[in-house]
Scaffold this active site. Structure first.
Site, PDB file in Angstrom:
ATOM      1  N   VAL A  51     -16.392  51.427 -56.988  1.00 30.86           N
ATOM      2  CA  VAL A  51     -17.262  52.005 -55.748  1.00 30.86           C
ATOM      3  C   VAL A  51     -18.237  52.893 -56.079  1.00 30.86           C
ATOM      4  CG1 VAL A  51     -17.076  53.367 -53.496  1.00 30.86           C
ATOM      5  CG2 VAL A  51     -15.110  51.945 -54.344  1.00 30.86           C
TER       6      VAL A  51
ATOM      7  N   TYR B 105     -36.834  44.384 -53.525  1.00 30.00           N
ATOM      8  CA  TYR B 105     -36.494  43.078 -53.154  1.00 30.00           C
ATOM      9  C   TYR B 105     -36.529  43.188 -51.299  1.00 30.00           C
ATOM     10  CZ  TYR B 105     -32.680  40.247 -50.780  1.00 30.00           C
ATOM     11  OH  TYR B 105     -32.141  39.480 -49.910  1.00 30.00           O
ATOM     12  N   HIS B 106     -35.719  43.989 -51.065  1.00 29.57           N
ATOM     13  CA  HIS B 106     -35.604  44.285 -49.623  1.00 29.57           C
ATOM     14  C   HIS B 106     -37.182  44.439 -49.009  1.00 29.57           C
ATOM     15  CE1 HIS B 106     -31.348  45.320 -50.543  1.00 29.57           C
ATOM     16  NE2 HIS B 106     -31.229  44.483 -49.424  1.00 29.57           N
TER      17      HIS B 106
ATOM     18  N   SER C 285     -34.964  48.734 -51.258  1.00 32.49           N
ATOM     19  CA  SER C 285     -35.348  48.104 -52.845  1.00 32.49           C
ATOM     20  C   SER C 285     -36.583  47.253 -52.831  1.00 32.49           C
ATOM     21  CB  SER C 285     -33.909  47.375 -53.305  1.00 32.49           C
ATOM     22  OG  SER C 285     -34.035  46.152 -52.684  1.00 32.49           O
TER      23      SER C 285
ATOM     24  N   ARG D 118     -33.194  31.073 -60.611  1.00 34.31           N
ATOM     25  CA  ARG D 118     -32.187  31.708 -60.593  1.00 34.31           C
ATOM     26  C   ARG D 118     -31.348  31.554 -61.998  1.00 34.31           C
ATOM     27  NH1 ARG D 118     -28.649  34.200 -57.153  1.00 34.31           N
ATOM     28  NH2 ARG D 118     -26.641  34.853 -57.773  1.00 34.31           N
TER      29      ARG D 118
ATOM     30  N   LYS E  90     -38.748  41.037 -48.347  1.00 33.86           N
ATOM     31  CA  LYS E  90     -38.081  40.492 -47.264  1.00 33.86           C
ATOM     32  C   LYS E  90     -39.006  41.119 -45.870  1.00 33.86           C
ATOM     33  CE  LYS E  90     -34.725  37.950 -48.684  1.00 33.86           C
ATOM     34  NZ  LYS E  90     -34.632  36.259 -48.559  1.00 33.86           N
TER      35      LYS E  90
ATOM     36  N   ARG F 195     -17.788  40.529 -56.246  1.00 38.04           N
ATOM     37  CA  ARG F 195     -17.522  41.603 -57.565  1.00 38.04           C
ATOM     38  C   ARG F 195     -16.323  41.989 -57.323  1.00 38.04           C
ATOM     39  NH1 ARG F 195     -22.349  44.591 -56.966  1.00 38.04           N
ATOM     40  NH2 ARG F 195     -20.972  46.466 -56.451  1.00 38.04           N
TER      41      ARG F 195
ATOM     42  N   TYR G 166     -26.592  29.819 -54.411  1.00 33.84           N
ATOM     43  CA  TYR G 166     -25.139  30.398 -53.942  1.00 33.84           C
ATOM     44  C   TYR G 166     -25.174  29.536 -52.503  1.00 33.84           C
ATOM     45  CZ  TYR G 166     -21.553  33.116 -52.104  1.00 33.84           C
ATOM     46  OH  TYR G 166     -20.656  33.790 -51.449  1.00 33.84           O
TER      47      TYR G 166
ATOM     48  N   THR H  36     -32.747  39.585 -44.586  1.00 30.96           N
ATOM     49  CA  THR H  36     -31.787  40.235 -44.726  1.00 30.96           C
ATOM     50  C   THR H  36     -31.433  41.585 -43.744  1.00 30.96           C
ATOM     51  OG1 THR H  36     -30.945  42.058 -46.399  1.00 30.96           O
ATOM     52  CG2 THR H  36     -32.918  41.232 -46.794  1.00 30.96           C
TER      53      THR H  36
ATOM     54  N   ASP I 119     -41.322  24.325 -58.123  1.00 33.06           N
ATOM     55  CA  ASP I 119     -41.756  25.728 -57.933  1.00 33.06           C
ATOM     56  C   ASP I 119     -42.522  25.819 -56.630  1.00 33.06           C
ATOM     57  OD1 ASP I 119     -42.309  28.175 -57.673  1.00 33.06           O
ATOM     58  OD2 ASP I 119     -43.104  28.527 -59.951  1.00 33.06           O
TER      59      ASP I 119
HETATM   60  N1  NAD Z   1     -26.109  35.897 -51.008  1.00 31.87           N
HETATM   61  C1  NAD Z   1     -26.350  36.870 -49.974  1.00 31.87           C
HETATM   62  O1  NAD Z   1     -25.136  37.687 -49.767  1.00 31.87           O
HETATM   63  C2  NAD Z   1     -27.579  36.995 -49.233  1.00 31.87           C
HETATM   64  C3  NAD Z   1     -27.621  38.026 -48.160  1.00 31.87           C
HETATM   65  C4  NAD Z   1     -28.696  38.151 -47.531  1.00 31.87           C
HETATM   66  C5  NAD Z   1     -29.667  37.397 -47.731  1.00 31.87           C
HETATM   67  N2  NAD Z   1     -29.869  36.427 -48.769  1.00 31.87           N
HETATM   68  C6  NAD Z   1     -31.018  35.526 -49.122  1.00 31.87           C
HETATM   69  O2  NAD Z   1     -30.462  34.086 -48.779  1.00 31.87           O
HETATM   70  C7  NAD Z   1     -31.359  33.420 -49.771  1.00 31.87           C
HETATM   71  C8  NAD Z   1     -30.486  32.851 -50.817  1.00 31.87           C
HETATM   72  O3  NAD Z   1     -29.788  33.610 -51.444  1.00 31.87           O
HETATM   73  P1  NAD Z   1     -28.553  33.201 -52.693  1.00 31.87           P
HETATM   74  O4  NAD Z   1     -27.380  34.144 -52.704  1.00 31.87           O
HETATM   75  O5  NAD Z   1     -28.220  31.683 -52.450  1.00 31.87           O
HETATM   76  O6  NAD Z   1     -29.495  33.256 -53.859  1.00 31.87           O
HETATM   77  P2  NAD Z   1     -29.717  32.320 -54.979  1.00 31.87           P
HETATM   78  O7  NAD Z   1     -30.585  32.857 -56.039  1.00 31.87           O
HETATM   79  O8  NAD Z   1     -28.515  31.710 -55.618  1.00 31.87           O
HETATM   80  O9  NAD Z   1     -30.364  31.146 -54.549  1.00 31.87           O
HETATM   81  C9  NAD Z   1     -31.834  31.110 -54.476  1.00 31.87           C
HETATM   82  C10 NAD Z   1     -32.259  29.806 -54.935  1.00 31.87           C
HETATM   83  O10 NAD Z   1     -33.714  29.704 -54.702  1.00 31.87           O
HETATM   84  C11 NAD Z   1     -34.400  29.483 -56.029  1.00 31.87           C
HETATM   85  N3  NAD Z   1     -35.465  29.685 -56.105  1.00 31.87           N
HETATM   86  C12 NAD Z   1     -35.995  31.186 -56.381  1.00 31.87           C
HETATM   87  N4  NAD Z   1     -37.471  30.956 -56.454  1.00 31.87           N
HETATM   88  C13 NAD Z   1     -37.811  29.826 -56.446  1.00 31.87           C
HETATM   89  C14 NAD Z   1     -38.998  29.196 -56.567  1.00 31.87           C
HETATM   90  N5  NAD Z   1     -40.210  29.760 -56.494  1.00 31.87           N
HETATM   91  N6  NAD Z   1     -39.304  27.817 -56.388  1.00 31.87           N
HETATM   92  C15 NAD Z   1     -38.083  27.109 -56.166  1.00 31.87           C
HETATM   93  N7  NAD Z   1     -36.828  27.476 -56.289  1.00 31.87           N
HETATM   94  C16 NAD Z   1     -36.773  28.781 -56.242  1.00 31.87           C
HETATM   95  C17 NAD Z   1     -33.283  29.856 -57.241  1.00 31.87           C
HETATM   96  O11 NAD Z   1     -33.517  29.135 -58.054  1.00 31.87           O
HETATM   97  C18 NAD Z   1     -31.993  29.629 -56.747  1.00 31.87           C
HETATM   98  O12 NAD Z   1     -31.481  28.506 -56.921  1.00 31.87           O
HETATM   99  C19 NAD Z   1     -32.083  34.559 -50.587  1.00 31.87           C
HETATM  100  O13 NAD Z   1     -33.403  34.485 -50.077  1.00 31.87           O
HETATM  101  C20 NAD Z   1     -31.641  35.793 -50.291  1.00 31.87           C
HETATM  102  O14 NAD Z   1     -32.381  36.929 -50.326  1.00 31.87           O
HETATM  103  C21 NAD Z   1     -28.630  36.021 -49.331  1.00 31.87           C
END
Ligand code: NAD
Length: 401
Positions: free
Chosen positions: A254, A181-182, A179, A35, A185, A241, A11, A144, A74
């Site tokens: 909510v 996940y957090h 969580s 993803r 981080k 969402r 994203y 995050t 990877d």
């Molecule tokens: N989107 C948000 O609102 C948000 C907010 C805070 C932090 N973040 C952080 O920003 C980063 C990107 O978020 P996003 O929303 O784009 O997520 P996303 O899942 O869309 O993008 C992450 C990408 O990394 C790739 N990936 C994951 N593990 C991998 C691996 N081992 N090897 C190669 N590729 C791998 C996935 O395939 C995916 O395309 C993440 O670390 C997320 O925690 C996002």
């Protein structure tokens, strides 16, 4: 600069890669489609169909004349990552490549282990690839705001001065993730700080809030260049969402009382923040932390804004409070600092009615692709519901699809 974007299919990763390339930096992306794979397993496909990276990069090059180099692999595979970093020799590595969903990480043992292994191993391998081959390289890591949780005191920008029994020192601001996940981080941040101190790594850790939106200068060039936009309960961030719910004629759901307050930012500002961080790297041996958001809102305020604009567009938007599936405070103090990126020159794109209207209009175009069952919360992690259930908690909710 030579900028390597890890997680370049994601994203945020794909728009970031295009934005750097459009400004004439050399850019490569790495992704293993992790993803896409887990989103399929969870019945959480993105709203907008996005071609795979080689196709997207070719399209971007056809339209702009700018090539982006693609490596499918990877980050948890050290041989692959280390070889690629050595061969490509980046000045900046932007590390997005993690499992980014809190609900996914709380679904059961397999999801927790996958999140833990992927995020920690990936970060560890990034650190070692850089140390071995490009020790002056600047690592920009996405953290995050959820690392801090919602403490009852002001949140500082990464660090806090502590006075204890007449003596003072500077520490990482206390973290209280909500969580797994957090929590990964938080552990990433500690790992990066250790390697900055012990090996002279140069790192910026961006404590980012939830991001919204799908429009960037480059993404707007073609619908197949749009980011990987998710709207479901597992991967969709809350504003995205709500926008999709409004378009689908579903009530905005909510969780709980809706007083949960967080710092948010437009995807355009994510791109700005990363560009600003890259343009002014910290010295070697420093872990620099910025809080990356532009405005704070409670969930109720967000729902109300989306409802107001949606109704103006004739969408008939309702708001529904659900039992909160998450263990979190629903009313709390929240006052995080966010000066650093503004001082570097960030010009925020705020969540105005025009911005909401623009996003709703864009999403309406994909209305037929909205799958309503994907939006309701499937993962519940309230302690009261889980205490007796951990043994039998098997993630079935997200794997049932
Ligand atoms: N989107 C948000 O609102 C948000 C907010 C805070 C932090 N973040 C952080 O920003 C980063 C990107 O978020 P996003 O929303 O784009 O997520 P996303 O899942 O869309 O993008 C992450 C990408 O990394 C790739 N990936 C994951 N593990 C991998 C691996 N081992 N090897 C190669 N590729 C791998 C996935 O395939 C995916 O395309 C993440 O670390 C997320 O925690 C996002």
């Amino acid at each position: 600069m030579r900028v390597m974007v890890l997680g370049g299919d994601g994203y945020l990763g794909w728009p970031t890669a295009m934005a750097f390339r459009a400004r004439k930096h050399e850019v490569s992306v790495i992704d293993n489609y992790f993803r896409r794979t887990i989103a399929k397993q969870c019945d959480s496909d993105a709203l907008v169909p996005a071609p795979l990276l080689p196709e997207r990069a070719a399209l971007f090059e056809r339209i702009t004349g700018n090539a982006i180099e693609v490596f499918v692999g990877d980050c948890c595979n050290f041989d692959f990552l280390s070889r690629t970093v050595e061969a490509w020799s980046p000045d900046v590595v932007v590390h997005f490549a993690e499992q980014p969903s809190a609900p996914f990480s709380m679904a059961g043992y397999d999801e927790a282990r996958t999140t833990f292994a992927n995020n920690l191993t990936g970060t560890f391998n990034v650190i070692w690839s850089v140390l071995r081959h490009v020790p002056d390289c600047h690592i920009i890591k996405l953290g995050t705001m959820g690392e801090y949780g919602t403490p009852n005191i002001d949140i500082e920008e990464g660090w806090i001065e502590v006075e204890h029994k007449g003596r003072r020192d500077r520490f990482l601001y206390p973290r209280r993730p909500g969580s797994l996940y957090h929590a990964t981080k938080v552990l990433d941040t500690d790992l990066l700080w250790f390697y900055a101190r012990a090996y002279g790594l140069r790192v910026t850790d961006l404590m980012q809030g939830p991001v919204y939106g799908l429009s960037t200068d480059e993404a707007d060039l073609h619908q197949h260049l749009l980011p990987n936009f998710h709207y479901d309960d597992i991967f969709g961030t809350v504003i995205n969402r709500f926008l999709v719910q409004a378009v689908a004629g579903m009530p905005l759901t909510v969780y709980g009382k809706g007083g949960q307050t967080r710092g948010y930012l437009n995807i355009r500002d994510t791109l700005q923040c990363i560009a600003l961080a890259a343009a002014s790297p910290p010295p070697k041996g420093e872990l620099r932390i910025f809080n990356q958001f532009t405005e704070t809102f409670s969930i109720n305020e967000l729902a109300e804004r989306v409802r107001r604009v949606g109704n103006r567009l004739g969408l008939k938007v309702a708001i529904q409070h659900l039992d909160n599936p998450r263990e979190e405070l629903e009313e709390h103090y929240y006052n995080p600092a966010h000066r650093g990126l503004l001082e570097l020159g960030l010009e925020p794109n705020l969540l105005t009615e025009e911005v909401i209207e623009g996003m709703l209009t864009r999403i309406r175009f994909y209305r037929d692709r909205i799958v309503r069952r994907r939006i309701h919360p499937r993962v519940r992690w309230r302690i009261s519901e889980r205490r007796d259930a951990v043994d039998s908690y098997d993630g079935g909710a997200v794997r049932s699809a």
